[in-house]
Write a protein that holds these residues in place. Structure first.
Motif, PDB file in Angstrom:
ATOM      1  N   ARG A  12       0.834  -1.201   0.000  1.00 13.96           N
ATOM      2  CA  ARG A  12       0.000   0.000   0.000  1.00 13.96           C
ATOM      3  C   ARG A  12       0.873   1.256   0.000  1.00 13.96           C
ATOM      4  O   ARG A  12       0.610   2.214  -0.725  1.00 13.96           O
ATOM      5  N   ARG A  13       1.928   1.236   0.784  1.00 18.82           N
ATOM      6  CA  ARG A  13       2.809   2.403   0.859  1.00 18.82           C
ATOM      7  C   ARG A  13       3.599   2.597  -0.441  1.00 18.82           C
ATOM      8  O   ARG A  13       3.804   3.725  -0.889  1.00 18.82           O
ATOM      9  N   PHE A  14       4.033   1.492  -1.048  1.00 21.45           N
ATOM     10  CA  PHE A  14       4.716   1.605  -2.344  1.00 21.45           C
ATOM     11  C   PHE A  14       3.743   2.161  -3.395  1.00 21.45           C
ATOM     12  O   PHE A  14       4.102   3.030  -4.189  1.00 21.45           O
ATOM     13  N   ASP A  15       2.510   1.651  -3.380  1.00 21.63           N
ATOM     14  CA  ASP A  15       1.500   2.154  -4.318  1.00 21.63           C
ATOM     15  C   ASP A  15       1.219   3.634  -4.073  1.00 21.63           C
ATOM     16  O   ASP A  15       0.964   4.392  -5.011  1.00 21.63           O
ATOM     17  N   GLY A  16       1.281   4.039  -2.817  1.00 15.83           N
ATOM     18  CA  GLY A  16       1.079   5.450  -2.480  1.00 15.83           C
ATOM     19  C   GLY A  16       2.165   6.328  -3.083  1.00 15.83           C
ATOM     20  O   GLY A  16       1.886   7.435  -3.559  1.00 15.83           O
ATOM     21  N   ALA A  17       3.394   5.842  -3.068  1.00 12.16           N
ATOM     22  CA  ALA A  17       4.498   6.605  -3.668  1.00 12.16           C
ATOM     23  C   ALA A  17       4.274   6.768  -5.169  1.00 12.16           C
ATOM     24  O   ALA A  17       4.478   7.852  -5.730  1.00 12.16           O
ATOM     25  N   ILE A  18       3.821   5.702  -5.811  1.00  9.84           N
ATOM     26  CA  ILE A  18       3.558   5.763  -7.254  1.00  9.84           C
ATOM     27  C   ILE A  18       2.380   6.699  -7.536  1.00  9.84           C
ATOM     28  O   ILE A  18       2.429   7.518  -8.459  1.00  9.84           O
ATOM     29  N   ALA A  19       1.332   6.601  -6.731  1.00  6.69           N
ATOM     30  CA  ALA A  19       0.154   7.452  -6.935  1.00  6.69           C
ATOM     31  C   ALA A  19       0.503   8.927  -6.751  1.00  6.69           C
ATOM     32  O   ALA A  19       0.044   9.782  -7.525  1.00  6.69           O
ATOM     33  N   ALA A  20       1.316   9.227  -5.757  1.00  4.14           N
ATOM     34  CA  ALA A  20       1.725  10.618  -5.533  1.00  4.14           C
ATOM     35  C   ALA A  20       2.540  11.124  -6.722  1.00  4.14           C
ATOM     36  O   ALA A  20       2.371  12.267  -7.167  1.00  4.14           O
ATOM     37  N   PHE A  21       3.393  10.268  -7.258  1.00  8.61           N
ATOM     38  CA  PHE A  21       4.193  10.652  -8.420  1.00  8.61           C
ATOM     39  C   PHE A  21       3.294  10.894  -9.632  1.00  8.61           C
ATOM     40  O   PHE A  21       3.465  11.875 -10.359  1.00  8.61           O
ATOM     41  N   LYS A  22       2.317  10.012  -9.830  1.00 10.36           N
ATOM     42  CA  LYS A  22       1.386  10.192 -10.951  1.00 10.36           C
ATOM     43  C   LYS A  22       0.654  11.523 -10.831  1.00 10.36           C
ATOM     44  O   LYS A  22       0.463  12.232 -11.818  1.00 10.36           O
ATOM     45  N   HIS A  23       0.246  11.851  -9.610  1.00 12.78           N
ATOM     46  CA  HIS A  23      -0.464  13.112  -9.388  1.00 12.78           C
ATOM     47  C   HIS A  23       0.453  14.298  -9.688  1.00 12.78           C
ATOM     48  O   HIS A  23       0.035  15.278 -10.311  1.00 12.78           O
ATOM     49  N   ASP A  24       1.703  14.202  -9.240  1.00 17.94           N
ATOM     50  CA  ASP A  24       2.652  15.295  -9.472  1.00 17.94           C
ATOM     51  C   ASP A  24       2.894  15.521 -10.963  1.00 17.94           C
ATOM     52  O   ASP A  24       2.856  16.657 -11.433  1.00 17.94           O
ATOM     53  N   ILE A  25       3.137  14.446 -11.702  1.00 17.63           N
ATOM     54  CA  ILE A  25       3.453  14.646 -13.120  1.00 17.63           C
ATOM     55  C   ILE A  25       2.214  14.981 -13.944  1.00 17.63           C
ATOM     56  O   ILE A  25       2.339  15.538 -15.022  1.00 17.63           O
ATOM     57  N   ALA A  26       1.037  14.666 -13.421  1.00 17.82           N
ATOM     58  CA  ALA A  26      -0.186  15.016 -14.157  1.00 17.82           C
ATOM     59  C   ALA A  26      -0.345  16.528 -14.234  1.00 17.82           C
ATOM     60  O   ALA A  26      -0.937  17.049 -15.180  1.00 17.82           O
ATOM     61  N   SER A  27       0.191  17.235 -13.250  1.00 15.53           N
ATOM     62  CA  SER A  27       0.052  18.691 -13.255  1.00 15.53           C
ATOM     63  C   SER A  27       1.119  19.370 -14.115  1.00 15.53           C
ATOM     64  O   SER A  27       1.094  20.585 -14.267  1.00 15.53           O
ATOM     65  N   LEU A  28       2.049  18.587 -14.665  1.00 13.42           N
ATOM     66  CA  LEU A  28       3.047  19.175 -15.559  1.00 13.42           C
ATOM     67  C   LEU A  28       2.430  19.381 -16.935  1.00 13.42           C
ATOM     68  O   LEU A  28       1.775  18.494 -17.470  1.00 13.42           O
ATOM     69  N   ARG A  29       2.692  20.510 -17.488  1.00  9.52           N
ATOM     70  CA  ARG A  29       2.098  20.867 -18.762  1.00  9.52           C
ATOM     71  C   ARG A  29       2.827  20.186 -19.912  1.00  9.52           C
ATOM     72  O   ARG A  29       4.044  20.202 -19.992  1.00  9.52           O
ATOM     73  N   THR A  30       2.062  19.614 -20.777  1.00  8.02           N
ATOM     74  CA  THR A  30       2.630  19.046 -22.000  1.00  8.02           C
ATOM     75  C   THR A  30       2.091  19.879 -23.156  1.00  8.02           C
ATOM     76  O   THR A  30       1.576  20.959 -22.939  1.00  8.02           O
TER      77      THR A  30
END
Length: 186
Positions: A12-30
């Motif tokens: 669960r904690r490893f998945d949380g790290a991945i989910a947080a990363f996904k959220h962070d990069i989703a806000s990056l503009r492409t």
């Protein structure tokens, strides 16, 4: 299995790290518009600081346009100001209670900056994964020292923790590579 590590919790904690990363990069503009681009922006409304998506509907009607339909007409100015002051390079066009935000083309320099930011986010996610691994390993060492598990069992479980860590970091690297391609795509 004898005591040792709660692998479900680690997972669960490893998945949380991945989910947080996904959220962070989703806000990056492409190159394309995304409603997530406005996630970090907060508006002073009703005496509190609120995310834009709690005072307006954010949509993407065109690939290079974000539309923000503010629910309360009196907040249009505050939303406009918040978007301009966020230093994201957006210049909203106010049309009644709707703000239209055209997205300019990204130049090469800005794309490289965004890739650097994505790499920073990835490193933070990797560090989070390593912290989870460290916690798991410390728990194993303590359990072994206290005699709850054998040395062999501790080794087997520590290998499993390491494997989970490697898989998590590989997933982060894969997401980073995909985002990098997306950002650099002209």
């Amino acid at each position: 299995m004898p005591d040792g590590i709660d692998f479900k919790d680690l997972h669960r904690r490893f998945d949380g790290a991945i989910a947080a990363f996904k959220h962070d990069i989703a806000s990056l503009r492409t190159g394309r518009a995304s409603a997530n681009l406005l996630d970090p922006i907060h508006v002073d409304a009703y005496g509190a600081s609120m995310p834009v998506n709690q005072v307006a509907t954010v949509s993407v009607p065109e690939p290079r346009m974000i539309s923000v339909s503010v629910w309360d007409q009196s907040l249009v100015g505050a939303v406009d100001r918040a978007i301009r002051e966020a230093n994201l390079g957006f210049n909203p066009i106010v049309e009644g209670s709707t703000l239209r935000i055209p997205l300019p083309e990204l130049n090469e320099e800005r794309r490289k900056e965004l890739v650097k930011i994505a790499h920073q986010y990835a490193e933070h996610a990797r560090v989070a994964a390593r912290h989870v691994r460290r916690d798991g390993m410390e728990h194993l060492k303590k359990a072994e020292k206290d005699g709850e598990i054998s040395q062999d069992e501790a080794r087997v479980q520590s290998d499993r923790v390491q494997k989970m860590t490697d898989e998590t970091i590989a997933a982060i690297d894969k997401l980073l590579a995909e985002k990098e391609v997306e950002i650099l795509q002209v």
